[in-house]
Design a protein around this motif. Structure first.
Motif, short mmCIF file in Angstrom:
data_model
loop_
_atom_site.label_atom_id
_atom_site.label_comp_id
_atom_site.label_asym_id
_atom_site.label_seq_id
_atom_site.Cartn_x
_atom_site.Cartn_y
_atom_site.Cartn_z
N CYS A 174 0.82 -1.22 0.00
CA CYS A 174 0.00 0.00 0.00
C CYS A 174 0.85 1.27 0.00
N SER A 175 2.12 1.14 -0.38
CA SER A 175 2.96 2.34 -0.56
C SER A 175 3.99 2.04 -1.64
N SER A 195 0.57 6.55 -3.28
CA SER A 195 0.59 5.71 -2.08
C SER A 195 -0.60 6.01 -1.17
N LEU A 223 -3.49 4.31 -2.66
CA LEU A 223 -3.43 2.86 -2.44
C LEU A 223 -3.93 2.52 -1.05
N TRP A 224 -3.55 3.32 -0.07
CA TRP A 224 -3.99 3.08 1.30
C TRP A 224 -5.51 3.27 1.42
N TYR A 231 -7.36 0.24 -0.03
CA TYR A 231 -6.79 -1.06 0.34
C TYR A 231 -7.86 -2.12 0.59
N PHE A 286 -8.14 -4.33 -2.32
CA PHE A 286 -6.87 -4.86 -2.82
C PHE A 286 -7.09 -6.16 -3.58
#
Length: 220
Positions: free
Chosen positions: A100-101, A143, A146-147, A150, A153
């Protein structure tokens, strides 16, 4: 086998395992091998990958490779301004164990020799390199996204394939001009025991056989 792996019957691992045990008691070596496989970490990994492949990809993750390529390309331009005339020998796209980064790391022959005395343990460790994207970089912004996403995912296999695809596009984009074939590209995971595996896999896909072989022998 039909019950254990859902081949021609509805999957029922408990029933399939029971039949394997019965067959093993009757002397079937093949059944013993299947029991060993089901009890191994390989089985768990394969089941996770099957689940990932069956899971629909959320809108945010669709086109992820292109999104990563665009963000990385903007950050690479900034890094190239910092490296000036130094000779870049490696570029890595690095994630974390939760995927997630992202950050981009670049190193040059000059930085390696001047700042780390050419130490082998620093040569292929992105955390020891001289150049990376800054705090306000495009990858930092990605990033954060993405977090935020998540919960959707799509799985590690999907994610790492996207990273490798993005790196391949970057290499072939011409941003490194005629030096691209002299640079070792790879994908890594910070502070993760599985880093070597993804580094090796990505290096083989992204580099010439000669560069890949040299990278694979980095710990010898």
């Amino acid at each position: 086998m039909a019950y254990a792996f859902g081949k021609g019957a509805e999957e029922d691992i408990k029933l399939g395992y029971q039949y394997f045990e019965n067959a093993a008691r009757l002397g079937s070596e093949e059944a013993k091998e299947f029991i060993d496989y089901i009890n191994s970490s390989d089985y768990d990994t394969d089941k996770r990958e099957e689940a990932d492949n069956e899971r629909p990809v959320a809108p945010f993750y669709q086109g992820l490779a292109e999104t990563i390529r665009e963000a990385s390309t903007k950050d690479i331009r900034e890094i190239l301004n910092q490296t000036a005339d130094e000779n870049i020998y490696t570029v890595a796209l690095v994630t974390d164990s939760n995927c997630c980064s992202l950050f981009l790391a670049v190193n040059t022959v000059e930085y390696l020799n001047n700042e780390t005395d050419g130490l082998d343990e620093c040569k292929w460790h992105p955390d020891e390199w001289g150049y990376s994207d800054g705090h306000g970089s495009e990858l930092v912004k990605l990033s954060a996204s993405l977090w935020e996403n998540y919960s959707n995912f799509p799985g590690e296999k999907f994610f790492f394939n996207a990273l490798i695809s993005a790196m391949k596009q970057i290499k072939e984009s011409g941003i490194f001009k005629d030096r691209a074939d002299e640079i070792t590209f790879f994908v890594s995971i910070s502070d993760d025991e599985g880093a070597d595996n993804i580094e090796d896999l990505s290096a083989k896909q992204l580099n010439s056989p000669t560069l890949a072989a040299a990278f694979l022998n980095r710990t010898k």
